[in-house]
Design a protein around this motif. Structure first.
Motif: not given
Length: 105
Positions: A33-40, A67-73
């Motif tokens: 799994p990853s976060y959008p900024a990391q994927l980009a 959802p993970e806090g204010r971030r989306m994984r």
């Protein structure tokens, strides 16, 4: 004859794989799994472009946002999707082992 919903489901999967950016997203999420900024950054596209592709993949039911806090994984919506990607890659390589370029690995 398969039900129309089965055909539609396969067509959505094919649509997702028809774009190299979406395919790279799926293969990356198959690893972890990853976060959008990391994927980009990993894929080498802008965050806006990635956002559009993630929306498409969510619409196809292939990825889920957690959802993970204010971030989306982001992760694959079902572990069987990862198995299907692995099986499909194995089949493609069995049929034509020379079809994968260095950039595609």
């Amino acid at each position: 004859m398969p039900q129309v919903s089965n055909i539609d489901a396969l067509a959505r999967f094919g649509h997702a794989l028809s774009d190299s950016t979406r395919t790279r997203v799926l293969l990356s999420l198959n690893r972890e799994p990853s976060y959008p900024a990391q994927l980009a950054d990993q894929i080498g596209v802008s965050r806006q472009i990635l956002s559009n592709h993630l929306a498409c993949l969510r619409g196809c039911g292939l990825v889920a946002a957690v959802p993970e806090g204010r971030r989306m994984r982001y992760e694959l919506a079902d572990p069987r999707i990862g198995h299907a990607l692995d099986d499909l890659m194995g089949l493609v390589l069995a049929v034509d082992p020379n079809c994968v370029s260095e950039a595609g690995t």
